[in-house]
Enzyme design. Structure first.
Site: not given
Ligand code: ADP
Ligand code: F6P
Length: 319
Positions: A11, A72, A102-103, A125, A127, A129, A171
Site C-alpha cells: 500500500g 502487490r 510495510g511488513d 505505511t 498503518d 503497525d 489493518r
Molecule cells: P505491505 O508491504 O504494505 O505490508 P503487502 O502485505 O501487500 O503490503 O506486501 C507487499 C508485497 O510484499 C506482496 O505483494 C508480496 O510481493 C511481498 N510479500 C508479502 N508477504 C510476503 C511473504 N510472506 N513472502 C514473500 N513476499 C511477500
Molecule cells: O496497509 C495500508 C492499507 O491502507 C491498510 O490500512 C488497509 O487495510 C489496506 O492497505 C487497504 O488495501 P488496498 O489498497 O488493497 O485496498
C-alpha cells in the site's frame, strides 16, 4: 557497493516520494549509481528498471503516492519468483536494494536477502503497525487527513445532534483511530487491541447526551470494522440518530506533512549509509526520536505493544 536499486511495494503512503528522493540524491552524492524499479517486486521480476539522476526526483517532495508506482505481487511469495528477482538484480548490476513498504514488503526483502541480495527496508505505511519503529512514514499525514475529516463531521453532527461513527484504516493496528481520536476529541475509540462492549458504549453515549453533549464522535478502527451496523445498533439502543462514515483510501493520499518529509529525508539517507557500510537484511526507523537501523528478522519478530497509557488518556479526556 557501486549501484543500488530502490522500489516501493504494498500500500502506498504519503512520504514515499520524499523517501525515494532522499535515497536517490544521497546515493548520487556518495558517488553511487541509482536504478529505479517500477511496480514493486512485480516490476523487479519483469526488469522494469531505469537509471535515475538528480532530476528524476525533482518536484516530488510534496506529492503523495509514489512515482515508482507500487504493486502487490503473489509470484514473489514463491522461491522461484524471488530467484528470478535476484537474477534480474544481478543482470542489472544492482548490488544493494532499498525497499520502501510495510511488513509484507519487509518479509519479501528478508527472504530476498537470504538469496544473497543486500537489502534494507524503509517503513512506508500509514498503518504505524511496525513495532520496531516509533513511527512509519505516512502515518502522520494520514492522521492529519483523518483529523480534517473529523473536524468537518463534528460540525454536521453537532447541528443534527447525531452520533458519528468514523471508520479509519490501519489493518489490525488501532493507532490511526487512537491518535486521530485523541487529536479530534473523540468520545469513544474502538480499536482491535481493546475491543468494546456495545452496552457500555451506548451507556456512554446516553450519559453524554444527558450532560448536554451536542454530538458524539466514535472512532472505529477497520480492524474491528462494521461502521454501518454499529451506527444502526446505536440508533436502536439509544434512540439517537447515528451516521457512519468510512474514510477509506482518502487516508492514503495527499501531500505529506512536514513531519513525514523530514522523516523520509532521514530514513532515506540512513538506508543508503547502511548499504555503504556493507550491512544487509536491515530496516531503518526511529527509536525515541533517533534514527536507527536494526536486523530485519529481529524487527519483524518484535511483538507489537499497544499504547495503554495513551488509550487511558483518551478515556479520561472524553467526557
Ligand atoms: P505491505 O508491504 O504494505 O505490508 P503487502 O502485505 O501487500 O503490503 O506486501 C507487499 C508485497 O510484499 C506482496 O505483494 C508480496 O510481493 C511481498 N510479500 C508479502 N508477504 C510476503 C511473504 N510472506 N513472502 C514473500 N513476499 C511477500
Ligand atoms: O496497509 C495500508 C492499507 O491502507 C491498510 O490500512 C488497509 O487495510 C489496506 O492497505 C487497504 O488495501 P488496498 O489498497 O488493497 O485496498
Amino acid at each position: 557497493m557501486k549501484t543500488i536499486g530502490v522500489l516501493t511495494s504494498g500500500g502506498d503512503s504519503p512520504g514515499m516520494n520524499a523517501a525515494i528522493r532522499s535515497v536517490v540524491r544521497t546515493a548520487l552524492d556518495k558517488g553511487l549509481r541509482v536504478m529505479g524499479i517500477q511496480r514493486g517486486y512485480s516490476g523487479l521480476m519483469n526488469g522494469e528498471i531505469f537509471e535515475m539522476n538528480r532530476h528524476s526526483v525533482s518536484d516530488i517532495i510534496h506529492r503523495g503516492g509514489t512515482i515508482l508506482r507500487t504493486a502487490r505481487c503473489e509470484e514473489f511469495k514463491t522461491v522461484e519468483g524471488r530467484k528470478k528477482a535476484a537474477n534480474v538484480l544481478k543482470v542489472f548490476g544492482i548490488d544493494g536494494l532499498v525497499v520502501i513498504g510495510g511488513d509484507g514488503s519487509f518479509t519479501g526483502a528478508r527472504l530476498l536477502s537470504e538469496l544473497g541480495v543486500a537489502a534494507v527496508g524503509i517503513p512506508g505505511t500509514i498503518d504505524n503497525d511496525l513495532s520496531y519503529t516509533d513511527y512509519t512514514l505516512g502515518f502522520d499525514t494520514a492522521l492529519n487527513t483523518v483529523l480534517d475529516a473529523i473536524n468537518k463531521l463534528r460540525d454536521t453532527s453537532t447541528s443534527h445532534e447525531r452520533v458519528s461513527v468514523v471508520e479509519v484504516m490501519g489493518r489490525n493496528c488501532g493507532d490511526i483511530a487512537l491518535y486521530a481520536g485523541i487529536a479530534g476529541g473523540a468520545e469513544s475509540i474502538i480499536v482491535p487491541e481493546k475491543g468494546y462492549d456495545i452496552d457500555e458504549l451506548c451507556k456512554t453515549i446516553l450519559e453524554g447526551k444527558l450532560r448536554g453533549k451536542m454530538h458524539n464522535l466514535i472512532m472505529l478502527a477497520e480492524g474491528v470494522g462494521g461502521a454501518e451496523s454499529l451506527a444502526k445498533k446505536i440508533e436502536e439502543v439509544t434512540g439517537i440518530e447515528a451516521r457512519a462514515t468510512i474514510l477509506g483510501h482518502i487516508q492514503r493520499g495527499g501531500s505529506p506533512s512536514a513531519f513525514d518529509r523530514v522523516l523520509a529525508a532521514r530514513l532515506g539517507a540512513r538506508a543508503v549509509e547502511v548499504l555503504l557500510d556493507g550491512k544487509t537484511a536491515r530496516v531503518v526507523g526511529t527509536k525515541d526520536g533517533k534514527i536507527m537501523d536494526q536486523d530485519i528478522n529481529e524487527a519483524l519478530s518484535m511483538e507489537r505493544t499497544f499504547d495503554e497509557g495513551l488509550y487511558d488518556i483518551a478515556r479520561a479526556l472524553s467526557y
